[in-house]
Design a protein around this motif. Structure first.
Motif, PDB file in Angstrom:
ATOM      1  N   PRO A 130      -0.881   0.810  10.645  1.00 53.23           N
ATOM      2  CA  PRO A 130      -0.392   0.142   9.435  1.00 53.23           C
ATOM      3  C   PRO A 130       1.046   0.558   9.122  1.00 53.23           C
ATOM      4  O   PRO A 130       1.493   1.641   9.478  1.00 53.23           O
ATOM      5  CB  PRO A 130      -1.359   0.632   8.362  1.00 53.23           C
ATOM      6  N   SER A 131       1.757  -0.310   8.422  1.00 57.42           N
ATOM      7  CA  SER A 131       3.106  -0.002   7.955  1.00 57.42           C
ATOM      8  C   SER A 131       3.444  -0.974   6.828  1.00 57.42           C
ATOM      9  O   SER A 131       2.668  -1.892   6.513  1.00 57.42           O
ATOM     10  CB  SER A 131       4.130  -0.120   9.101  1.00 57.42           C
ATOM     11  N   ALA A 132       4.588  -0.743   6.203  1.00 56.17           N
ATOM     12  CA  ALA A 132       5.012  -1.636   5.124  1.00 56.17           C
ATOM     13  C   ALA A 132       5.492  -2.959   5.702  1.00 56.17           C
ATOM     14  O   ALA A 132       6.147  -3.001   6.747  1.00 56.17           O
ATOM     15  CB  ALA A 132       6.119  -0.982   4.311  1.00 56.17           C
ATOM     16  N   SER A 133       5.153  -4.049   5.030  1.00 56.36           N
ATOM     17  CA  SER A 133       5.510  -5.384   5.496  1.00 56.36           C
ATOM     18  C   SER A 133       6.856  -5.804   4.926  1.00 56.36           C
ATOM     19  O   SER A 133       7.231  -5.416   3.807  1.00 56.36           O
ATOM     20  CB  SER A 133       4.434  -6.385   5.090  1.00 56.36           C
ATOM     21  N   SER A 134       7.593  -6.619   5.693  1.00 61.47           N
ATOM     22  CA  SER A 134       8.851  -7.171   5.183  1.00 61.47           C
ATOM     23  C   SER A 134       8.600  -8.190   4.080  1.00 61.47           C
ATOM     24  O   SER A 134       9.528  -8.621   3.394  1.00 61.47           O
ATOM     25  CB  SER A 134       9.630  -7.827   6.331  1.00 61.47           C
ATOM     26  N   LEU A 135       7.329  -8.599   3.913  1.00 62.46           N
ATOM     27  CA  LEU A 135       6.939  -9.535   2.844  1.00 62.46           C
ATOM     28  C   LEU A 135       6.452  -8.796   1.613  1.00 62.46           C
ATOM     29  O   LEU A 135       5.815  -9.396   0.735  1.00 62.46           O
ATOM     30  CB  LEU A 135       5.839 -10.473   3.360  1.00 62.46           C
ATOM     31  N   ASN A 136       6.721  -7.459   1.556  1.00 66.37           N
ATOM     32  CA  ASN A 136       6.337  -6.602   0.422  1.00 66.37           C
ATOM     33  C   ASN A 136       4.831  -6.361   0.355  1.00 66.37           C
ATOM     34  O   ASN A 136       4.311  -5.996  -0.703  1.00 66.37           O
ATOM     35  CB  ASN A 136       6.814  -7.204  -0.915  1.00 66.37           C
ATOM     36  N   GLY A 137       4.166  -6.587   1.476  1.00 67.30           N
ATOM     37  CA  GLY A 137       2.742  -6.307   1.531  1.00 67.30           C
ATOM     38  C   GLY A 137       2.440  -5.279   2.613  1.00 67.30           C
ATOM     39  O   GLY A 137       3.133  -4.273   2.758  1.00 67.30           O
ATOM     40  N   LEU A 138       1.397  -5.539   3.385  1.00 65.66           N
ATOM     41  CA  LEU A 138       0.949  -4.639   4.436  1.00 65.66           C
ATOM     42  C   LEU A 138       1.129  -5.297   5.798  1.00 65.66           C
ATOM     43  O   LEU A 138       0.890  -6.499   5.946  1.00 65.66           O
ATOM     44  CB  LEU A 138      -0.528  -4.285   4.222  1.00 65.66           C
ATOM     45  N   CYS A 139       1.558  -4.505   6.767  1.00 66.80           N
ATOM     46  CA  CYS A 139       1.740  -5.011   8.136  1.00 66.80           C
ATOM     47  C   CYS A 139       0.853  -4.205   9.076  1.00 66.80           C
ATOM     48  O   CYS A 139       0.925  -2.967   9.109  1.00 66.80           O
ATOM     49  CB  CYS A 139       3.203  -4.890   8.560  1.00 66.80           C
ATOM     50  N   TRP A 140       0.020  -4.918   9.836  1.00 67.22           N
ATOM     51  CA  TRP A 140      -0.777  -4.283  10.894  1.00 67.22           C
ATOM     52  C   TRP A 140      -0.145  -4.633  12.246  1.00 67.22           C
ATOM     53  O   TRP A 140       0.058  -5.796  12.555  1.00 67.22           O
ATOM     54  CB  TRP A 140      -2.223  -4.786  10.863  1.00 67.22           C
ATOM     55  N   THR A 141       0.149  -3.599  13.022  1.00 71.43           N
ATOM     56  CA  THR A 141       0.732  -3.788  14.350  1.00 71.43           C
ATOM     57  C   THR A 141      -0.303  -3.419  15.397  1.00 71.43           C
ATOM     58  O   THR A 141      -0.788  -2.285  15.428  1.00 71.43           O
ATOM     59  CB  THR A 141       1.986  -2.920  14.529  1.00 71.43           C
ATOM     60  N   LEU A 142      -0.649  -4.399  16.232  1.00 68.44           N
ATOM     61  CA  LEU A 142      -1.621  -4.191  17.303  1.00 68.44           C
ATOM     62  C   LEU A 142      -0.906  -4.323  18.645  1.00 68.44           C
ATOM     63  O   LEU A 142      -0.216  -5.327  18.879  1.00 68.44           O
ATOM     64  CB  LEU A 142      -2.771  -5.193  17.219  1.00 68.44           C
ATOM     65  N   THR A 143      -1.047  -3.337  19.494  1.00 68.21           N
ATOM     66  CA  THR A 143      -0.394  -3.326  20.805  1.00 68.21           C
ATOM     67  C   THR A 143      -1.456  -3.399  21.887  1.00 68.21           C
ATOM     68  O   THR A 143      -2.237  -2.468  22.065  1.00 68.21           O
ATOM     69  CB  THR A 143       0.462  -2.059  20.980  1.00 68.21           C
ATOM     70  N   PHE A 144      -1.490  -4.521  22.624  1.00 66.72           N
ATOM     71  CA  PHE A 144      -2.479  -4.754  23.670  1.00 66.72           C
ATOM     72  C   PHE A 144      -1.835  -4.559  25.042  1.00 66.72           C
ATOM     73  O   PHE A 144      -0.723  -5.041  25.276  1.00 66.72           O
ATOM     74  CB  PHE A 144      -3.037  -6.180  23.594  1.00 66.72           C
ATOM     75  N   PRO A 145      -2.498  -3.883  25.978  1.00 69.94           N
ATOM     76  CA  PRO A 145      -1.969  -3.788  27.345  1.00 69.94           C
ATOM     77  C   PRO A 145      -2.060  -5.140  28.045  1.00 69.94           C
ATOM     78  O   PRO A 145      -3.092  -5.822  27.986  1.00 69.94           O
ATOM     79  CB  PRO A 145      -2.870  -2.747  28.009  1.00 69.94           C
ATOM     80  N   ALA A 146      -0.983  -5.528  28.695  1.00 73.01           N
ATOM     81  CA  ALA A 146      -0.929  -6.833  29.356  1.00 73.01           C
ATOM     82  C   ALA A 146      -1.462  -6.735  30.779  1.00 73.01           C
ATOM     83  O   ALA A 146      -1.566  -5.664  31.367  1.00 73.01           O
ATOM     84  CB  ALA A 146       0.507  -7.341  29.373  1.00 73.01           C
ATOM     85  N   VAL A 162       0.861  -1.185   0.000  1.00 75.58           N
ATOM     86  CA  VAL A 162       0.000   0.000   0.000  1.00 75.58           C
ATOM     87  C   VAL A 162       0.899   1.238   0.000  1.00 75.58           C
ATOM     88  O   VAL A 162       1.846   1.312   0.795  1.00 75.58           O
ATOM     89  CB  VAL A 162      -0.932   0.021   1.237  1.00 75.58           C
ATOM     90  N   PRO A 163       0.645   2.195  -0.889  1.00 72.05           N
ATOM     91  CA  PRO A 163       1.441   3.431  -0.865  1.00 72.05           C
ATOM     92  C   PRO A 163       1.393   4.079   0.518  1.00 72.05           C
ATOM     93  O   PRO A 163       0.358   4.075   1.189  1.00 72.05           O
ATOM     94  CB  PRO A 163       0.771   4.313  -1.929  1.00 72.05           C
ATOM     95  N   GLU A 164       2.524   4.614   0.945  1.00 75.93           N
ATOM     96  CA  GLU A 164       2.604   5.183   2.287  1.00 75.93           C
ATOM     97  C   GLU A 164       1.596   6.303   2.486  1.00 75.93           C
ATOM     98  O   GLU A 164       1.038   6.463   3.583  1.00 75.93           O
ATOM     99  CB  GLU A 164       4.020   5.702   2.528  1.00 75.93           C
ATOM    100  N   ALA A 165       1.332   7.069   1.436  1.00 76.44           N
ATOM    101  CA  ALA A 165       0.373   8.176   1.563  1.00 76.44           C
ATOM    102  C   ALA A 165      -1.042   7.682   1.799  1.00 76.44           C
ATOM    103  O   ALA A 165      -1.890   8.426   2.322  1.00 76.44           O
ATOM    104  CB  ALA A 165       0.427   9.052   0.308  1.00 76.44           C
ATOM    105  N   GLU A 166      -1.332   6.420   1.393  1.00 77.79           N
ATOM    106  CA  GLU A 166      -2.679   5.888   1.537  1.00 77.79           C
ATOM    107  C   GLU A 166      -2.906   5.195   2.877  1.00 77.79           C
ATOM    108  O   GLU A 166      -4.048   4.935   3.255  1.00 77.79           O
ATOM    109  CB  GLU A 166      -2.965   4.874   0.404  1.00 77.79           C
ATOM    110  N   MET A 167      -1.828   4.894   3.611  1.00 78.61           N
ATOM    111  CA  MET A 167      -1.971   4.091   4.828  1.00 78.61           C
ATOM    112  C   MET A 167      -2.866   4.736   5.891  1.00 78.61           C
ATOM    113  O   MET A 167      -3.673   4.034   6.517  1.00 78.61           O
ATOM    114  CB  MET A 167      -0.587   3.790   5.411  1.00 78.61           C
ATOM    115  N   PRO A 168      -2.755   6.061   6.145  1.00 77.89           N
ATOM    116  CA  PRO A 168      -3.640   6.632   7.168  1.00 77.89           C
ATOM    117  C   PRO A 168      -5.116   6.520   6.848  1.00 77.89           C
ATOM    118  O   PRO A 168      -5.958   6.626   7.745  1.00 77.89           O
ATOM    119  CB  PRO A 168      -3.199   8.105   7.219  1.00 77.89           C
ATOM    120  N   ARG A 169      -5.459   6.274   5.572  1.00 74.54           N
ATOM    121  CA  ARG A 169      -6.869   6.224   5.179  1.00 74.54           C
ATOM    122  C   ARG A 169      -7.425   4.797   5.110  1.00 74.54           C
ATOM    123  O   ARG A 169      -8.596   4.610   4.777  1.00 74.54           O
ATOM    124  CB  ARG A 169      -7.059   6.895   3.813  1.00 74.54           C
TER     125      ARG A 169
END
Length: 478
Positions: A451-467, A405-412
């Motif tokens: 969202p961010s760029a994936s090391s697999l050349n796709g899209l990476c979603w990072t979810l951070t949960f409080p423990a 996904v283009p970086e400019a499109e990720m926030p949307r």
């Protein structure tokens, strides 16, 4: 649009009030300062007069004792009142001319009275000053150990009446100049400040009025770095936010109408085909109608969930839950789904990872992410899911392969009904609400989803949960 040329030239009420307040405050302060200074001067002036007059009386009494020793009586003063003035001035200012102003008034011969040893007046007050005579202070005149007379002098209270007139006459002129200058400065300050603030406030008032009337394109000029400039910037941010919200709402309604129109058009077409006898009314036709109805039901359910999230009414039953087990179980169940989509799954999900969560809502979150991966990943594709502990949080990384996904499109990406390619074709995915729902579900669990760029050349979603800490977990179990 700016209000720079839209300001009303009329007098601002706020400016008038500010002008009056500043002027009144300055006048009040001037008055209080004048009263305080006057009281201080009066008290200090009396003390000064008391010390000075006592000192001069003592000096004069000593000189009169010397005159008595030289002459032997007071007859020379009775015969020549003029000699009294000469003696007083010679004793008080020996070898120099009497000073001018207040200092000279303090040594006025008329302020002193001389009585002989028998108490008879040698130099006295006029006959009509009995009250002042009763308040005189007296000093003995002693020559060779013998009292030869008494010197009386006016106390400071009697001198004040005359000294006040002298002092006030001198200070009144200066005070008039000071008060006049202060009044002029107050007028200039009040007028300038009230005009400046009134002009700024009037612009904000007109901008607010137009904003309440629905003109969200209005912008206030931003000048300076003061609080009013900050308020103008906040106003502009609010106007821009409202304008964007109105545009998003309009686009949202249009997109929903489009999403509903497609299955409804299909339903209408199939029903008309069956009514016209083009298609038979059999189980296959009813199954096709049921699929379109199911699509409508899913869309309505998604919209309802998002509306509940916006209103803060999303039903989430949070309880201690193993995030690793929840995620692992759902990925195991989705094995056939991923295999049919020709997507290879790679996982690294060590457990347990205790959080506060809702089993059903988390399952819905994993399903939406899976649906997004299967819908947009080119085949053959890869999906890598990893879970790691970072401090007091658990970080979940959901990475898929191309396309990216283009970086400019990720926030949307989490905007409702938004697709990167801008198409409304379902061949590329679902209704466009999946990621919006995933974001809402993540926030309901106190998690961040970015969202961010994936090391697999796709899209990476990072979810951070409080423990949940171990002691908190034991308390929950107890």
């Amino acid at each position: 649009m700016s209000l720079r040329h839209a300001l009303n030239p009329a007098v601002s009420r706020l400016g008038v009030k500010l002008f009056a307040i500043i002027l009144i405050v300055n006048v009040a302060i001037s008055g209080l300062v004048f009263i305080a200074v006057s009281r201080s001067l009066d008290q200090g002036f009396i003390e000064y007069l008391d010390r000075t007059q006592t000192r001069r009386a003592e000096t004069l009494a000593t000189g009169l004792a010397d005159e008595w020793a030289r002459r032997g009586d007071w007859q020379w003063l009775r015969q020549s009142p003029r000699a009294w003035h000469q003696v007083v001035r010679r004793q008080l200012w020996p070898g120099e001319a009497p000073p001018e102003g207040i200092e000279r008034r303090l040594g006025d011969p008329k302020d002193f009275v001389l009585h002989d040893a028998g108490g008879l007046p040698v130099i006295g007050l006029p006959p009509d000053n009995d009250l002042e005579a009763a308040e005189l202070r007296w000093l003995p005149i002693v020559s060779d150990g013998e009292r030869v007379g008494t010197l009386g002098y006016r106390p400071p209270q009697q001198l004040m009446a005359r000294m006040d007139r002298i002092f006030l006459t001198q200070q009144q002129r200066n005070l008039t100049i000071i008060v006049g200058a202060l009044g002029l400065a107050s007028l200039l300050l009040a007028g300038g400040l009230s005009w400046w603030l009134g002009r700024r406030a009037r612009g904000m008032m007109l901008g607010t009025r137009r904003l309440t009337e629905g003109d969200y394109s209005i912008r206030l000029p931003e000048r300076g770095r003061d609080e009013l400039s900050s308020l103008s910037r906040d106003f502009n941010v609010l106007a821009a936010t409202l304008e964007a919200s109105r545009e998003a709402r309009s686009r949202w309604v249009s997109d929903i109408a489009h999403e509903l129109r497609t299955p409804l058009a299909v339903l209408r077409g199939e029903i008309e085909a069956m009514q016209d006898g083009i298609r038979p009314l059999d189980l296959d036709s009813l199954g096709s109608l049921g699929q379109e109805v199911g699509q409508l039901e899913r869309l309505v359910a998604d919209l309802r969930l998002l509306s509940q999230s916006d209103a803060g009414a999303l039903e989430v039953q949070l309880a201690p839950l193993d995030l690793a087990a929840s995620l692992g179980d759902r990925l195991d169940e989705a094995g056939t789904w991923l295999k049919d989509a020709d997507i290879t799954l790679e996982t690294d999900i060590p457990g347990p990872a205790w959080i506060r969560g809702d089993t059903q809502r988390l399952r819905q979150l994993w399903t939406n992410l899976l649906d997004n991966t299967c819908a947009y990943t080119h085949t053959p594709g890869r999906l890598r899911v990893t879970l790691t502990a970072v401090g007091d949080h658990y970080r979940l990384c959901w990475e898929d392969s191309a396309p990216g996904v283009p970086e400019a499109e990720m926030p949307r990406l989490t905007e409702r009904l938004y697709r990167v390619e801008g198409s409304r074709n379902r061949a590329s995915g679902g209704s466009g609400l999946g990621l919006s729902i995933a974001m809402a579900l993540a926030r309901a669990h106190g998690a961040e989803m970015t969202p961010s760029a994936s090391s697999l050349n796709g899209l990476c979603w990072t979810l951070t949960f409080p423990a949940i800490a171990d002691h908190q977990l034991r308390e929950e179990d107890a």
